[in-house]
Design a protein around this motif. Structure first.
Motif, mmCIF file in Angstrom:
data_model
loop_
_atom_site.group_PDB
_atom_site.id
_atom_site.type_symbol
_atom_site.label_atom_id
_atom_site.label_comp_id
_atom_site.label_asym_id
_atom_site.label_seq_id
_atom_site.Cartn_x
_atom_site.Cartn_y
_atom_site.Cartn_z
ATOM 1 N N ARG A 250 37.382 17.601 34.937
ATOM 2 C CA ARG A 250 37.047 17.959 33.567
ATOM 3 C C ARG A 250 35.606 18.448 33.490
ATOM 4 O O ARG A 250 34.817 18.262 34.418
ATOM 5 N N GLY A 251 35.265 19.072 32.394
ATOM 6 C CA GLY A 251 33.893 19.464 32.134
ATOM 7 C C GLY A 251 33.310 20.409 33.161
ATOM 8 O O GLY A 251 33.921 21.418 33.531
ATOM 9 N N ALA A 252 32.119 20.048 33.665
ATOM 10 C CA ALA A 252 31.396 20.915 34.595
ATOM 11 C C ALA A 252 32.160 21.127 35.895
ATOM 12 O O ALA A 252 32.124 22.216 36.473
ATOM 13 N N GLN A 253 32.855 20.111 36.378
ATOM 14 C CA GLN A 253 33.608 20.252 37.623
ATOM 15 C C GLN A 253 34.755 21.245 37.478
ATOM 16 O O GLN A 253 35.021 22.050 38.373
ATOM 17 N N LEU A 254 35.426 21.196 36.344
ATOM 18 C CA LEU A 254 36.509 22.139 36.081
ATOM 19 C C LEU A 254 35.961 23.556 35.965
ATOM 20 O O LEU A 254 36.530 24.509 36.516
ATOM 21 N N LEU A 255 34.852 23.716 35.252
ATOM 22 C CA LEU A 255 34.215 25.030 35.118
ATOM 23 C C LEU A 255 33.828 25.575 36.486
ATOM 24 O O LEU A 255 34.026 26.773 36.768
ATOM 25 N N ASP A 256 33.303 24.723 37.341
ATOM 26 C CA ASP A 256 32.863 25.122 38.671
ATOM 27 C C ASP A 256 33.987 25.764 39.475
ATOM 28 O O ASP A 256 33.864 26.889 39.977
ATOM 29 N N VAL A 257 35.112 25.055 39.601
ATOM 30 C CA VAL A 257 36.180 25.547 40.459
ATOM 31 C C VAL A 257 36.862 26.784 39.883
ATOM 32 O O VAL A 257 37.287 27.682 40.627
ATOM 33 N N VAL A 258 36.966 26.869 38.560
ATOM 34 C CA VAL A 258 37.616 28.028 37.954
ATOM 35 C C VAL A 258 36.714 29.267 38.045
ATOM 36 O O VAL A 258 37.188 30.369 38.350
ATOM 37 N N VAL A 259 35.427 29.095 37.810
ATOM 38 C CA VAL A 259 34.499 30.227 37.903
ATOM 39 C C VAL A 259 34.453 30.770 39.319
ATOM 40 O O VAL A 259 34.522 31.985 39.539
ATOM 41 N N THR A 260 34.348 29.899 40.308
ATOM 42 C CA THR A 260 34.298 30.370 41.690
ATOM 43 C C THR A 260 35.609 31.043 42.109
ATOM 44 O O THR A 260 35.596 32.007 42.876
ATOM 45 N N SER A 261 36.719 30.561 41.596
ATOM 46 C CA SER A 261 38.017 31.182 41.910
ATOM 47 C C SER A 261 38.176 32.535 41.229
ATOM 48 O O SER A 261 38.933 33.385 41.703
ATOM 49 N N ALA A 262 37.469 32.732 40.118
ATOM 50 C CA ALA A 262 37.571 33.998 39.380
ATOM 51 C C ALA A 262 36.640 35.077 39.911
ATOM 52 O O ALA A 262 36.666 36.211 39.423
ATOM 53 N N LEU A 263 35.809 34.749 40.898
ATOM 54 C CA LEU A 263 34.945 35.764 41.501
ATOM 55 C C LEU A 263 35.799 36.856 42.142
ATOM 56 O O LEU A 263 36.894 36.589 42.630
ATOM 57 N N PRO A 264 35.308 38.095 42.172
ATOM 58 C CA PRO A 264 36.099 39.187 42.745
ATOM 59 C C PRO A 264 36.181 39.111 44.258
ATOM 60 O O PRO A 264 35.519 38.277 44.897
ATOM 61 N N ALA A 265 36.986 39.978 44.841
ATOM 62 C CA ALA A 265 37.105 40.051 46.295
ATOM 63 C C ALA A 265 35.766 40.460 46.906
ATOM 64 O O ALA A 265 35.034 41.279 46.354
ATOM 65 N N ALA A 266 35.447 39.876 48.059
ATOM 66 C CA ALA A 266 34.152 40.110 48.695
ATOM 67 C C ALA A 266 34.078 41.486 49.347
ATOM 68 O O ALA A 266 35.066 41.976 49.923
ATOM 69 N N GLN A 267 32.883 42.103 49.288
ATOM 70 C CA GLN A 267 32.694 43.428 49.871
ATOM 71 C C GLN A 267 32.865 43.453 51.382
ATOM 72 O O GLN A 267 33.234 44.476 51.957
#
Length: 306
Positions: A250-267
């Motif tokens: 929940r909270g910051a931990q949930l935000l952390d994993v979702v934001v990192t998963s939403a990053l685009p494909a690496a160059q």
């Protein structure tokens, strides 16, 4: 939100410089190829070594990393299954699977972790997982599918140790696990060389856009669409479902994993595709489109979960 925009701005500027270099021909006809080889064989292994040599390996046991691993495996598995049914080939399917779940945790993930999540170290589990496990496995598959698997069994089993990317990653993990401190006389030049990796990858990517057709056209349209959909929507959705529904984050931990998963494909996925001569347009288009699409996705995730 500032971290999202600033991270994308940095990437866009460097890619733009590469595009201008390619447009004017300042690096000659072999400029992109030289930068790609420099990044793959020299700079990227050095960067991976210096990054992992000083890393805290205890992060591999975190619940956040487990969410990342499972969400990556889920979207990559979907692409592999579709690729097998459609007959896209092992090498091309491997590149597409990477584009579906391998996030830009370095040059984009770090500034977003700082400005959006408030702690750069929060991206470390993703970085370690991708460098230590995903990259060696993927490049080994690419090696073997390109003919690297021909020969005695011992040679096949040692394939990861002949790949500079995998070798740099494994060497860094070995140093971190041993607790040894690499002397500055050794680490400083390696760090200097590693600092060339991200600029070289972005410049080569920008050069590759010169004279290119619009993305998502031709025979790669379907693989690109699938990879982008899985990367921009599928992976963060799976990460959210696992983190909140299974692991109770929940909270910051949930935000952390979702934001990192939403990053685009690496160059650097384009570097791998270009080095092995397979799925180059697929990698280029998937990275480009997923980077554009991820901007509203990341802003939306930060607004909803932040």
């Amino acid at each position: 939100m500032q971290g999202v925009l600033s991270g994308f701005a940095v990437i866009a500027v460097v890619i733009g410089v590469g595009y201008v270099l390619g447009l004017r021909g300042h690096l000659g006809d072999q400029g992109r190829e030289v930068l790609t080889k420099l990044a793959f064989h020299v700079a990227s292994p050095a960067l991976l070594f210096t990054t992992l040599a000083g890393a805290d390996l205890s992060v591999v046991f975190s619940r956040r990393l487990l969410v990342t691993a499972l969400s990556t495996a889920a979207v990559a598995g979907v692409f592999v299954a579709v690729g097998a049914v459609r007959g896209w080939g092992v090498g091309r399917t491997t590149i597409g699977a990477l584009c579906s779940g391998y996030v830009n945790s370095g040059n984009l993930g770090i500034p977003i972790a700082v400005y959006v999540l408030g702690d750069a170290s929060l991206v470390a589990p993703v970085l370690l997982f991708q460098l230590v496990l995903v990259t060696p496995v993927a490049v080994t598959v690419l090696d073997l599918s390109g003919g690297g698997g021909k020969g005695p069994l011992w040679r096949v089993l040692l394939t990861p140790l002949r790949n500079p990317i995998a070798l740099g990653s494994l060497a860094g993990v070995a140093v971190a696990a041993s607790g040894l401190r690499v002397p500055d006389a050794v680490m400083d030049p390696v760090t200097l060389i590693g600092n060339m990796s991200v600029p070289a990858v972005l410049l080569a990517f920008g050069i590759s856009l010169c004279g290119s057709t619009m993305p998502m056209r031709g025979t790669d349209r379907q693989p690109v669409l699938l990879a982008v959909a899985l990367k921009a929507v599928g992976q963060p959705a799976v990460a959210w479902a696992l983190a909140s529904g299974v692991f109770g984050l929940r909270g910051a931990q949930l935000l952390d994993v979702v934001v990192t998963s939403a990053l685009p494909a690496a160059q650097n996925l384009y570097t791998y595709a270009s080095t092995y001569g397979v799925g180059e347009r697929l990698a280029r288009d998937a990275v480009l489109v997923s980077t554009v699409v991820s901007v509203p996705v990341l802003v939306g995730v930060a607004a909803v979960l932040g």
